[in-house]
Design a protein around this motif. Structure first.
Motif, short mmCIF file in Angstrom:
data_model
loop_
_atom_site.label_atom_id
_atom_site.label_comp_id
_atom_site.label_asym_id
_atom_site.label_seq_id
_atom_site.Cartn_x
_atom_site.Cartn_y
_atom_site.Cartn_z
N LYS A 21 -8.65 4.21 -5.99
CA LYS A 21 -7.89 3.80 -4.80
C LYS A 21 -7.02 3.52 -4.95
N THR A 22 -5.70 3.63 -6.14
CA THR A 22 -4.81 3.29 -6.97
C THR A 22 -4.75 4.61 -7.93
N LEU A 23 -4.17 5.71 -8.01
CA LEU A 23 -3.82 6.29 -9.40
C LEU A 23 -2.59 5.99 -9.42
N GLY A 40 0.50 -1.18 -0.11
CA GLY A 40 -0.37 -0.06 0.17
C GLY A 40 1.05 1.62 0.09
N ARG A 41 2.22 0.55 -0.38
CA ARG A 41 2.43 2.30 -0.26
C ARG A 41 3.42 2.78 -1.78
N GLN A 63 -3.67 6.00 -3.31
CA GLN A 63 -2.23 5.19 -3.55
C GLN A 63 -2.17 6.30 -4.66
N ILE A 64 -0.82 5.96 -4.67
CA ILE A 64 -0.16 7.04 -5.60
C ILE A 64 0.80 5.91 -5.78
N LEU A 65 1.35 5.85 -7.66
CA LEU A 65 2.86 5.80 -8.27
C LEU A 65 2.98 6.22 -9.46
N LEU A 66 4.30 5.97 -9.14
CA LEU A 66 4.46 6.93 -10.12
C LEU A 66 6.28 5.96 -10.97
#
Length: 429
Positions: free
Chosen positions: A163-165, A45-46, A194-197
């Motif tokens: 929930k996740t971008l 979830g990070r 949650q944001i993932l780049l």
């Protein structure tokens, strides 16, 4: 930065059996460095900032844990959701990348037996068809920002349950070209998510923008230049001989799949015409072509029906062309980071590839900047019969070189504004 233990194989990443079974079918032997480091953190979830070379498996890195999270929560989310919801939102800069990412996710999800709905939306095609596909929402939506906002304004999709971008090619998504659209989308998303780049490059100006987006993110940088199978070369040539050298190289080496980059749409057609006169047939790929035409050209190039494709930078971001042997910079990219995205179309997933840049005297200073920003240094080479005279290593103190006097002219001619003298290193081409 949080220390991360690197698992030895996919089984140790914490992935569930349906995903492991699919990876076995796809003959994924072991995780790439970015997959091994990032997947456990995403599953935990990070928030994440992940930089890795193109062709390093970034799509699987976010797609696999996203599928697992949605699968685990789907019974609950299905009961509580209303309207045209979306759970996982992936934003990408180009139409082709949107389709490619969605196709990859659908492939990874085969053993979920259709329980996870993945939709791609982008411009250039009918919005009505996409609105119909979005009835009842989607578990995963892959979208270009402009088309997503169009669909939101038509009430075709809602972002309140995201929930996740994921921002794929995040350096481009956070650049000025998408600032307003991205801000509008962010305003519609829930605060807790949650944001993932993901990107091959993260320029300093982009890194500063991530601070306000992410919550205590893990940052992973995996740049495996030492083990790269991509060979980079630079050929010097006089400006008036660039096209002739390009045609010579294609015919001499009998290249059957070559991606050539130029900087403008009209340059694509112009170069294609000039190559045709020299016996080289090429197709073009740029933003003025309709989406159906772009898709046809791209598929024909991937299948080997087209030998030479001339493209603008819309082909530099995320396109996965299996075993593409050669990429050529006919024009140098304006941005040093785009250089890495361009050459990353070749040498993917361990395949041997060649990235070739053709530079004339006017390009020399800019290529020095590209090298400096990307921390590389390449030898300057020349091809017999297409020698460019001398170039200097130090483009910042380049002496001027007088132009040749035309025959029969007694008048003095001005010196070139940018003529550069220098050492040339020779290598067999």
């Amino acid at each position: 930065m949080t220390a991360i233990t690197i698992p030895a194989n996919f089984t140790e990443l914490g992935l569930i059996p349906p995903l492991l079974a699919r990876l076995t079918e796809l003959e994924y032997q072991q995780p790439t460095p970015i997959q091994a480091q990032a997947i456990p953190s995403i599953l935990a979830g990070r928030d994440l900032i992940a930089g890795a070379n193109t062709g390093s498996g970034k799509t699987a890195t976010f797609a696999l844990p996203l599928l697992q999270q949605i699968h685990a929560e789907k019974p609950l989310s299905s009961k509580n959701s209303k309207g045209n919801y979306v759970t996982g939102l992936i934003l990408v800069p180009t139409r082709e990348l949107a389709k490619q990412v969605a196709d990859s996710i659908k492939s990874y999800a085969v053993h979920f037996n259709g329980s996870i709905k993945t939709i791609a939306v982008f411009g250039g095609v009918s919005v009505n068809t996409q609105m119909l596909a979005l009835r009842g929402g989607a578990d995963i939506l892959v979208a270009t920002p402009g088309r997503l906002l169009d669909l939101i304004s038509s009430n075709a999709i809602k972002l309140d349950l995201v929930k996740t971008l994921v921002l794929d090619e995040a350096d481009r998504m956070l650049s000025l070209g998408f600032t307003e659209e991205l801000s509008a989308i962010r305003a519609l998303l829930p605060k807790k998510k949650q944001i993932l780049l993901f990107s091959a490059t993260f320029p300093e100006e982009v890194k500063s923008l991530t601070e306000e987006l992410l919550n205590d993110p893990i940052e992973i940088q995996v740049q495996s230049a030492d083990a790269s199978t991509l060979v980079q070369r630079v050929f010097t040539v006089n400006k008036g001989q660039k096209t002739a050298l390009l045609a010579h190289l294609i015919k001499e080496n009998k290249w059957r799949q070559v991606l050539i980059f130029v900087n403008a749409k009209n340059s694509c057609n112009h170069l294609a015409d000039k190559l045709s006169k020299r016996g080289v047939t090429a197709e073009v790929f740029h933003g003025d072509k309709g989406q159906a035409a772009r898709s046809r050209v791209l598929e024909a190039f991937k299948s080997g029906e087209i030998d030479v494709l001339i493209a603008t930078d819309i082909a530099a971001r995320g396109l996965d062309i299996e075993k593409l042997p050669v990429v050529i910079n006919f024009d140098l990219p304006r941005s040093p980071s785009d250089y890495m995205h361009r050459i990353g179309r070749s040498g993917r997933a361990g395949e041997v590839g060649l990235a070739l840049s053709l530079i004339d005297h006017e390009d020399y200073h800019h290529f020095n900047v590209i090298e400096k920003k990307n921390k590389i240094r390449l030898e300057r080479e020349e091809v017999a019969g297409f020698e460019a005279g001398e170039f200097t290593r130090d483009a910042f103190s380049a002496p001027e070189k007088p132009m040749a006097k035309p025959e029969g002219s007694g008048k003095k001619k001005n010196k070139n504004k940018v003529q550069i003298n220098a050492d040339i290193w020779l290598r067999n081409s």
